[in-house]
Design an enzyme around this catalytic site. Structure first.
Site, short mmCIF file in Angstrom:
data_model
loop_
_atom_site.label_atom_id
_atom_site.label_comp_id
_atom_site.label_asym_id
_atom_site.label_seq_id
_atom_site.Cartn_x
_atom_site.Cartn_y
_atom_site.Cartn_z
N CYS A 139 35.30 43.90 40.85
CA CYS A 139 35.28 42.46 40.54
C CYS A 139 34.86 42.12 39.11
O CYS A 139 35.46 41.28 38.47
CB CYS A 139 34.43 41.70 41.55
SG CYS A 139 32.67 42.10 41.52
N HIS B 22 29.43 39.26 43.84
CA HIS B 22 30.85 39.17 43.49
C HIS B 22 30.93 38.38 42.19
O HIS B 22 30.14 37.46 41.96
CB HIS B 22 31.64 38.48 44.60
CG HIS B 22 33.11 38.37 44.30
ND1 HIS B 22 33.84 39.41 43.78
CD2 HIS B 22 33.98 37.32 44.40
CE1 HIS B 22 35.09 39.03 43.60
NE2 HIS B 22 35.20 37.77 43.96
N ASP C 112 39.58 33.48 40.18
CA ASP C 112 39.14 34.81 40.62
C ASP C 112 40.36 35.73 40.64
O ASP C 112 41.29 35.52 41.41
CB ASP C 112 38.51 34.71 42.01
CG ASP C 112 37.80 35.98 42.43
OD1 ASP C 112 37.98 37.02 41.75
OD2 ASP C 112 37.07 35.94 43.44
#
Length: 706
Positions: free
Chosen positions: A274, A333, A356
């Site tokens: 991530c 995250h 994202d």
């Protein structure tokens, strides 16, 4: 006068670069921002007659057309002409004309071809003057990406390094990241990312015409930074095995990744997780002129079935049952926020937007996420574009633990439902501090307003009427959860428990903890404690079990007892991942039947210290001293220092470290010669075949040469 023509163009690089904050781009063509005037000096072979004027054409993309706003034809005018391209004559000497061109603040961004002709000459006599690149403009009040604060523009658009926060909620670690948006070829690569997208391949003319809109552009980039549906930039890997590629933890910035993708003919770069996706997307969006920051969410929910709860199934030792648990809670995250107006939603939702690029769930058939308005998330308006439910769950889902019995029955186990969405963090403007922005995403945990927003989100997501009609949510595997189950907490047990770390958990050392249990009643109780421990990835996925034992403890009335737990280095060394994380669980079963699950995430600490010996100045060598420590109780060889930093050195530096005895420290020195002034980030990693990378960074303030 038929022979008059333009013979030369002076693009006024220094003047335009300073005015447009683009002087750092090493691009061969001029780089300017939309909605703002830029100046050119044109040389003619003879003076321009007063009856004649210059007619300019700008065009971008294939099949450029005025209908699609990818082409404009305009001549020198005395007055401003509305929301279109404009040219004004600033000065004229005998054989030169100084003109200022201005693009509309909603112009398509990208690479343009500029051509011009004298008004008295035929249309096909257009002379190509050259190419320039037009970017979004956070300095322009009429641009959708306008950001009012100059300090924030310096940080979120122009800063080419940053900090990404990782670790666990109780032990947050800062990692340096080199965004490098002004490095050689990066702007060209960022424009190539747009051109490689499936939307562009399907209909290039329409795709380019949509590039005026930050909502469209950021959504394309969100999909293209991962490689799941296209030949995007980075390939994800969460299994802990990185053969044939680079471990996500070995990257120190975006530049090497983007260069590798481009030079490898758009073959996805292996591997990312991530923070890598977020670091690369931040580089691309800052490069294109959109104010962007990296955000870390601790205890981040991955809600696969859109029921706003993370449902974890465990056995009687508190071990996660992987085949039953589709949802997950990651230790952390990382995503991005970009600042722009939402013309599609209305002014209430302007400002920070979540994006994202980590491929978790599909959005309209493609692995991407956002832009989702942060305001919409805080207010529970999950129905608004794009991907509100997923982002809302990441920071708000209830964490629900189910004990799965051998007879395939299940029962709710008491655990902390307030776990999700903690310490949402980003780098401070103008400093290395961590700023907690949790309040931008949700109201205070447990407050009346927070619960109201949660119920509003549930209603919008499930179209449940205020009368409380129950909506059934089907889970994969045929299990069903009633919505009412999720809103009612599990029965609070008559004991409490928590793990306490007795000594700092250091890589290479034994772990010493205690499980503290308290009897909340005035009667004695016997408790069976089933302990388990596993090395994990940062997604909390277990890798290998390192602890499995049962104990029975008797607690007197209102008594507190500490149960010591020791995990030796030899127990975890063989199975520790590069994340350096261990998850402990204790299923505490009161003999009469109540159950309590206690969990503790541990990140093992390490050490590196970086010191700059003297003042740093552009063009002058300065010595850097690094102290490294062998964390292990054994001799290590073949260690290297890997050094990187935009504006401080070209590419990467590799320095051999002498052999280190058990727990021995060593000083390593090397020189750097800065090429750019201002605050610069130097990253230094100790890389070894014997343990995971030990990462460090320092900010060096570089002065201009005297």
């Amino acid at each position: 006068m038929a022979g008059i023509r333009i013979t030369e163009v002076d693009w006024q690089w220094l003047r335009n670069g300073a005015a447009h904050h683009t002087q750092e781009y090493p691009s061969p063509e001029l780089v300017v921002r939309r909605g703002q005037m830029f100046t050119l000096v044109l040389e003619l072979n003879c003076p321009l007659d007063s009856k004649e004027t210059l007619i300019f054409t700008v065009e971008t993309g294939p099949q450029a057309s005025e209908a699609l706003h990818t082409k404009a034809v305009f001549q020198i005018a005395e007055l401003e002409v509305g929301d279109s391209w404009m040219a004004v004559k600033e000065a004229q000497t005998e054989n030169t004309v100084t003109v200022s061109l201005t693009s509309p603040p909603n112009a398509v961004i990208g690479r343009y071809l500029l051509s011009a002709r004298i008004s008295s000459r035929r249309k096909h006599s257009n002379r190509k003057l050259g190419e320039f690149v037009l970017l979004f403009n956070p300095w322009c009040p009429e641009d959708d990406v306008f950001l009012a604060s100059e300090e924030e523009r310096q940080e979120y658009v122009l800063n080419d390094n940053g900090i990404i926060f990782r670790g666990v909620e109780k032990h947050i670690r800062a990692q340096g990241w080199n965004f490098g948006q002004f490095e050689e070829d990066i702007l060209n690569i960022c424009l190539s990312i747009l051109d490689r997208s499936p939307s562009h391949q399907d209909d290039p003319a329409i795709d380019v015409s949509c590039r005026h809109d930050p909502v469209y552009v950021t959504r394309i980039i969100s999909a293209m930074v991962n490689s799941n549906n296209d030949r995007g930039v980075v390939q994800g890997q969460w299994q802990g095995k990185y053969g044939g590629g680079t471990s996500p933890l070995h990257w120190r910035g975006s530049v090497a990744i983007l260069h590798k993708w481009f030079k490898g003919r758009f073959k996805p770069v292996k591997y990312g997780q991530c923070w890598v996706f977020a670091g690369v997307m931040c580089t691309v969006l800052r490069c294109l002129g959109i104010a962007t920051r990296v955000v870390s969410n601790f205890n981040s929910a991955h809600d696969t079935d859109r029921n706003l709860s993370v449902d974890k199934y465990v056995d009687s030792f508190g071990r996660t049952l992987e085949d039953l648990t589709e949802d997950s809670m990651w230790n952390f995250h990382v995503w991005n926020e970009s600042w722009f107006a939402r013309q599609d939603l209305g002014p209430s939702y302007n400002g920070w937007q979540v994006l994202d690029a980590t491929p978790q769930e599909e959005s309209e058939g493609i692995f991407r996420c956002g832009p989702a308005s942060v305001t919409a998330i805080r207010e529970g308006d999950v129905h608004l574009a794009h991907d509100g439910p997923f982002v809302f769950a990441e920071v708000n889902a209830d964490y629900i633990t189910w004990l799965w019995n051998e007879d395939e029955s299940r029962e709710r186990v008491y655990s902390d439902t307030k776990k999700i969405g903690r310490c949402i963090s980003t780098k401070a403007v103008g400093s290395d501090s961590r700023v907690d922005i949790t309040g931008l995403y949700k109201y205070p945990e447990g407050s009346r307003k927070e619960r109201q927003v949660y119920r509003k989100a549930v209603r919008k997501l499930f179209s449940v009427e205020a009368s409380g009609r129950r909506a059934r949510v089907r889970r994969i595997g045929g299990r069903g959860l009633w919505r009412d189950d999720l809103l009612e907490p599990a029965t609070k047990p008559s004991i409490t428990g928590k793990f306490k770390v007795l000594e700092p958990p250091v890589l290479g050392h034994d772990l010493k903890l205690a499980l503290c249990l308290t009897n909340l009643t005035s009667r004695a109780q016997r408790i069976r404690v089933n302990l388990s421990g596993a090395t994990i990835l940062y997604t909390r996925r277990p890798v290998a079990e390192i602890l499995h034992e049962s104990r029975t403890v008797r607690l007197g009335p209102e008594e507190e007892k500490k149960m010591p737990i020791k995990i030796s280095y030899s127990q975890y060394k063989g199975d520790l991942t590069e994340d350096k994380k261990i998850l402990l669980a204790a299923m505490c079963i009161v003999i009469k039947g109540e159950k309590l699950l206690v969990e503790k995430d541990i990140t093992l600490e390490d050490f590196i210290a970086i010191k700059v010996l003297g003042p740093a100045m552009v063009g002058v060598a300065v010595t850097v001293e690094v102290m490294v420590v062998n964390p292990l109780l054994e001799r290590v060889e073949n260690c290297m220092l890997m050094v990187e930093g935009s504006g401080l050195l070209q590419g990467q530096l590799s320095i051999k470290v002498p052999s280190l005895e058990p727990q021995q420290s060593a000083l390593v020195q090397f020189n750097i010669t800065p090429s750019k002034s201002g605050p610069r980030q130097l990253q230094v990693d100790l890389v070894s075949p014997h343990f995971s990378d030990i990462k460090g960074f320092v900010i060096i303030h570089v002065a201009t040469a005297k």
